[in-house]
Design a protein around this motif. Structure first.
Motif, PDB file in Angstrom:
ATOM      1  N   LEU A   1       0.832  -1.207   0.000  1.00 26.43           N
ATOM      2  CA  LEU A   1       0.000   0.000   0.000  1.00 26.43           C
ATOM      3  C   LEU A   1       0.868   1.260   0.000  1.00 26.43           C
ATOM      4  CD1 LEU A   1      -2.859  -0.966   2.468  1.00 26.43           C
ATOM      5  CD2 LEU A   1      -3.012  -0.662  -0.007  1.00 26.43           C
ATOM      6  N   GLU A   2       1.956   1.228   0.758  1.00 25.19           N
ATOM      7  CA  GLU A   2       2.853   2.391   0.794  1.00 25.19           C
ATOM      8  C   GLU A   2       3.496   2.628  -0.570  1.00 25.19           C
ATOM      9  OE1 GLU A   2       5.437   1.434   4.072  1.00 25.19           O
ATOM     10  OE2 GLU A   2       4.007   2.234   5.550  1.00 25.19           O
ATOM     11  N   ARG A   3       3.868   1.538  -1.264  1.00 26.58           N
ATOM     12  CA  ARG A   3       4.468   1.690  -2.595  1.00 26.58           C
ATOM     13  C   ARG A   3       3.471   2.332  -3.552  1.00 26.58           C
ATOM     14  NH1 ARG A   3       4.649  -0.557  -7.457  1.00 26.58           N
ATOM     15  NH2 ARG A   3       3.275  -2.272  -6.975  1.00 26.58           N
ATOM     16  N   ILE A   4       2.221   1.850  -3.523  1.00 30.76           N
ATOM     17  CA  ILE A   4       1.187   2.409  -4.398  1.00 30.76           C
ATOM     18  C   ILE A   4       0.937   3.877  -4.044  1.00 30.76           C
ATOM     19  CG2 ILE A   4      -1.262   2.282  -5.009  1.00 30.76           C
ATOM     20  CD1 ILE A   4      -0.969  -0.820  -4.590  1.00 30.76           C
ATOM     21  N   ALA A   5       0.843   4.163  -2.754  1.00 31.60           N
ATOM     22  CA  ALA A   5       0.586   5.543  -2.315  1.00 31.60           C
ATOM     23  C   ALA A   5       1.718   6.479  -2.701  1.00 31.60           C
ATOM     24  CB  ALA A   5       0.360   5.583  -0.811  1.00 31.60           C
TER      25      ALA A   5
ATOM     26  N   TYR B   1       9.576   6.829 -15.718  1.00 33.10           N
ATOM     27  CA  TYR B   1       8.634   6.832 -14.595  1.00 33.10           C
ATOM     28  C   TYR B   1       8.088   5.416 -14.365  1.00 33.10           C
ATOM     29  CZ  TYR B   1       4.457   7.822 -11.848  1.00 33.10           C
ATOM     30  OH  TYR B   1       3.481   7.808 -10.881  1.00 33.10           O
ATOM     31  N   ALA B   2       7.719   4.729 -15.433  1.00 31.11           N
ATOM     32  CA  ALA B   2       7.201   3.357 -15.310  1.00 31.11           C
ATOM     33  C   ALA B   2       8.249   2.457 -14.655  1.00 31.11           C
ATOM     34  CB  ALA B   2       6.802   2.824 -16.684  1.00 31.11           C
ATOM     35  N   ARG B   3       9.505   2.621 -15.044  1.00 36.76           N
ATOM     36  CA  ARG B   3      10.581   1.811 -14.457  1.00 36.76           C
ATOM     37  C   ARG B   3      10.751   2.147 -12.967  1.00 36.76           C
ATOM     38  NH1 ARG B   3      15.867   0.006 -17.053  1.00 36.76           N
ATOM     39  NH2 ARG B   3      14.958   1.068 -18.826  1.00 36.76           N
ATOM     40  N   GLU B   4      10.727   3.433 -12.636  1.00 39.53           N
ATOM     41  CA  GLU B   4      10.895   3.851 -11.238  1.00 39.53           C
ATOM     42  C   GLU B   4       9.801   3.296 -10.343  1.00 39.53           C
ATOM     43  OE1 GLU B   4      10.977   8.122 -11.285  1.00 39.53           O
ATOM     44  OE2 GLU B   4      12.879   8.179 -12.389  1.00 39.53           O
ATOM     45  N   THR B   5       8.571   3.273 -10.822  1.00 40.96           N
ATOM     46  CA  THR B   5       7.448   2.857  -9.984  1.00 40.96           C
ATOM     47  C   THR B   5       7.167   1.359 -10.033  1.00 40.96           C
ATOM     48  OG1 THR B   5       5.886   3.419 -11.743  1.00 40.96           O
ATOM     49  CG2 THR B   5       6.305   5.107 -10.071  1.00 40.96           C
ATOM     50  N   ASN B   6       7.660   0.665 -11.046  1.00 41.93           N
ATOM     51  CA  ASN B   6       7.346  -0.757 -11.203  1.00 41.93           C
ATOM     52  C   ASN B   6       8.568  -1.648 -11.379  1.00 41.93           C
ATOM     53  OD1 ASN B   6       4.224  -0.816 -11.517  1.00 41.93           O
ATOM     54  ND2 ASN B   6       4.905   0.893 -12.778  1.00 41.93           N
ATOM     55  N   GLY B   7       9.761  -1.061 -11.323  1.00 43.30           N
ATOM     56  CA  GLY B   7      10.986  -1.812 -11.569  1.00 43.30           C
ATOM     57  C   GLY B   7      11.210  -2.978 -10.624  1.00 43.30           C
ATOM     58  N   ALA B   8      10.796  -2.833  -9.389  1.00 44.20           N
ATOM     59  CA  ALA B   8      10.982  -3.927  -8.423  1.00 44.20           C
ATOM     60  C   ALA B   8      10.199  -5.167  -8.838  1.00 44.20           C
ATOM     61  CB  ALA B   8      10.569  -3.475  -7.026  1.00 44.20           C
ATOM     62  N   ALA B   9       9.054  -4.964  -9.480  1.00 40.78           N
ATOM     63  CA  ALA B   9       8.220  -6.100  -9.895  1.00 40.78           C
ATOM     64  C   ALA B   9       8.718  -6.748 -11.183  1.00 40.78           C
ATOM     65  CB  ALA B   9       6.776  -5.644 -10.072  1.00 40.78           C
ATOM     66  N   PHE B  10       9.423  -5.971 -12.007  1.00 43.25           N
ATOM     67  CA  PHE B  10       9.876  -6.476 -13.305  1.00 43.25           C
ATOM     68  C   PHE B  10      11.365  -6.163 -13.504  1.00 43.25           C
ATOM     69  CE2 PHE B  10       5.371  -5.258 -13.701  1.00 43.25           C
ATOM     70  CZ  PHE B  10       4.834  -6.506 -13.993  1.00 43.25           C
ATOM     71  N   PRO B  11      12.234  -6.759 -12.690  1.00 47.79           N
ATOM     72  CA  PRO B  11      13.656  -6.409 -12.749  1.00 47.79           C
ATOM     73  C   PRO B  11      14.348  -6.813 -14.060  1.00 47.79           C
ATOM     74  CG  PRO B  11      13.300  -8.269 -11.270  1.00 47.79           C
ATOM     75  CD  PRO B  11      11.948  -7.752 -11.666  1.00 47.79           C
ATOM     76  N   GLU B  12      13.757  -7.737 -14.790  1.00 46.58           N
ATOM     77  CA  GLU B  12      14.378  -8.207 -16.037  1.00 46.58           C
ATOM     78  C   GLU B  12      14.033  -7.341 -17.253  1.00 46.58           C
ATOM     79  OE1 GLU B  12      10.296  -9.819 -16.076  1.00 46.58           O
ATOM     80  OE2 GLU B  12      11.770  -9.525 -14.510  1.00 46.58           O
ATOM     81  N   TYR B  13      13.144  -6.361 -17.090  1.00 46.68           N
ATOM     82  CA  TYR B  13      12.725  -5.517 -18.213  1.00 46.68           C
ATOM     83  C   TYR B  13      13.880  -4.656 -18.720  1.00 46.68           C
ATOM     84  CZ  TYR B  13       7.625  -6.206 -18.201  1.00 46.68           C
ATOM     85  OH  TYR B  13       6.366  -6.708 -18.336  1.00 46.68           O
TER      86      TYR B  13
ATOM     87  N   TYR C   1      -5.309   7.225 -15.884  1.00 50.23           N
ATOM     88  CA  TYR C   1      -6.246   7.030 -14.790  1.00 50.23           C
ATOM     89  C   TYR C   1      -6.521   8.385 -14.152  1.00 50.23           C
ATOM     90  CZ  TYR C   1      -2.155   7.423 -11.751  1.00 50.23           C
ATOM     91  OH  TYR C   1      -1.034   7.877 -11.124  1.00 50.23           O
ATOM     92  N   ASP C   2      -7.642   8.467 -13.480  1.00 49.71           N
ATOM     93  CA  ASP C   2      -8.001   9.665 -12.737  1.00 49.71           C
ATOM     94  C   ASP C   2      -7.081   9.747 -11.523  1.00 49.71           C
ATOM     95  OD1 ASP C   2      -9.174  11.676 -11.199  1.00 49.71           O
ATOM     96  OD2 ASP C   2     -11.218  10.931 -11.507  1.00 49.71           O
ATOM     97  N   ARG C   3      -6.398  10.847 -11.367  1.00 54.22           N
ATOM     98  CA  ARG C   3      -5.461  10.984 -10.246  1.00 54.22           C
ATOM     99  C   ARG C   3      -6.172  10.972  -8.890  1.00 54.22           C
ATOM    100  NH1 ARG C   3      -2.303  15.027 -13.780  1.00 54.22           N
ATOM    101  NH2 ARG C   3      -0.721  13.639 -14.620  1.00 54.22           N
ATOM    102  N   ASN C   4      -7.478  11.016  -8.887  1.00 54.79           N
ATOM    103  CA  ASN C   4      -8.240  11.002  -7.628  1.00 54.79           C
ATOM    104  C   ASN C   4      -8.634   9.596  -7.177  1.00 54.79           C
ATOM    105  OD1 ASN C   4      -8.387  13.882  -7.300  1.00 54.79           O
ATOM    106  ND2 ASN C   4      -9.800  13.882  -9.029  1.00 54.79           N
ATOM    107  N   ILE C   5      -8.159   8.554  -7.884  1.00 56.23           N
ATOM    108  CA  ILE C   5      -8.628   7.204  -7.564  1.00 56.23           C
ATOM    109  C   ILE C   5      -8.140   6.673  -6.228  1.00 56.23           C
ATOM    110  CG2 ILE C   5      -8.954   6.476  -9.945  1.00 56.23           C
ATOM    111  CD1 ILE C   5      -6.333   4.897  -9.686  1.00 56.23           C
ATOM    112  N   PHE C   6      -7.000   7.121  -5.784  1.00 56.35           N
ATOM    113  CA  PHE C   6      -6.429   6.520  -4.580  1.00 56.35           C
ATOM    114  C   PHE C   6      -6.801   7.318  -3.345  1.00 56.35           C
ATOM    115  CE2 PHE C   6      -3.057   5.673  -1.463  1.00 56.35           C
ATOM    116  CZ  PHE C   6      -3.149   4.303  -1.398  1.00 56.35           C
TER     117      PHE C   6
ATOM    118  N   PRO D   1      -6.356   6.691   0.732  1.00 58.40           N
ATOM    119  CA  PRO D   1      -5.829   5.772   1.748  1.00 58.40           C
ATOM    120  C   PRO D   1      -6.947   5.233   2.640  1.00 58.40           C
ATOM    121  CG  PRO D   1      -4.540   7.796   1.672  1.00 58.40           C
ATOM    122  CD  PRO D   1      -5.757   8.007   0.800  1.00 58.40           C
ATOM    123  N   VAL D   2      -6.801   3.992   3.036  1.00 54.07           N
ATOM    124  CA  VAL D   2      -7.762   3.333   3.919  1.00 54.07           C
ATOM    125  C   VAL D   2      -7.293   3.558   5.353  1.00 54.07           C
ATOM    126  CG1 VAL D   2      -8.722   1.101   4.591  1.00 54.07           C
ATOM    127  CG2 VAL D   2      -8.311   1.620   2.176  1.00 54.07           C
TER     128      VAL D   2
END
Length: 180
Positions: free
Chosen positions: A92-96, A114-126, A151-156, A158-159
């Motif tokens: 949740l913290e990563r998404i936030a 930006y895509a690499r910075e935010t998702n690189g941990a999930a796809f290290p081989e990209y 996406y709408d920037r208002n979607i997130f 926090p719970v």
């Protein structure tokens, strides 16, 4: 939804409200799994699909769990990826850390970075080409001609810890219904 015929099966790829090609909602409270699940139930009713196999990654998996609570009879089978009945705080913290933010993106190269910075941990081989393709799936051309998040920037929203505590048993119950 995009509809693809796959070996005699109809495959629907749904953009949830506020994401992809779907319209943004003026009421940000509607960006919630219960609303998304109701949207999906409305869609399959409109298409006259009594039962379906659901494949959900991350939020799509959580929407599938919510569908199990709302109408288990609509689910023939389910595949959940990158989600379960408990969402780890680190996830949740990563998404936030990035959802709803307004990064400075002027070019597709910026979007790929930006895509690499935010998702690189999930796809290290990209590699660079993979990140370019990834960026073109999560960004659209904005009104100024530069890539903009699809996406709408208002979607997130926090719970709160109280919401999480109250929702926990309900989510586990719905998750268990999928296993039957």
């Amino acid at each position: 939804p995009r509809i693809v015929d796959a070996s005699g099966r109809r495959v629907l790829a749904v953009d949830l409200r506020g994401r992809g090609s779907s319209e943004f909602d003026v009421n940000v409270k509607n960006y919630a799994p219960a609303t998304y699940a109701s949207d999906v139930l409305g869609l399959i009713a409109e298409l006259r699909v009594p039962k379906a196999v659901f494949i959900g990654t991350s939020l799509g998996g959580f929407v599938t769990i919510t569908l199990a609570a709302k109408r288990i009879s609509a689910i023939a089978a389910a595949v959940l990826n990158d989600i379960g009945p408990r969402v780890e705080k680190a996830g949740l913290e990563r998404i936030a850390s990035y959802v709803g933010k307004s990064p400075t993106i002027r070019t597709w190269a910026d979007a790929a970075r930006y895509a690499r910075e935010t998702n690189g941990a999930a796809f290290p081989e990209y590699g660079d080409d993979d990140w370019d393709r990834f960026a073109r799936r999560i960004f659209n051309l904005g009104p100024d001609g530069a890539p903009a998040p699809s996406y709408d920037r208002n979607i997130f929203r926090p719970v709160s810890p109280l919401q999480a505590m109250l929702a926990g048993p309900l989510v586990w119950g719905a998750y268990r219904r999928l296993a039957r």
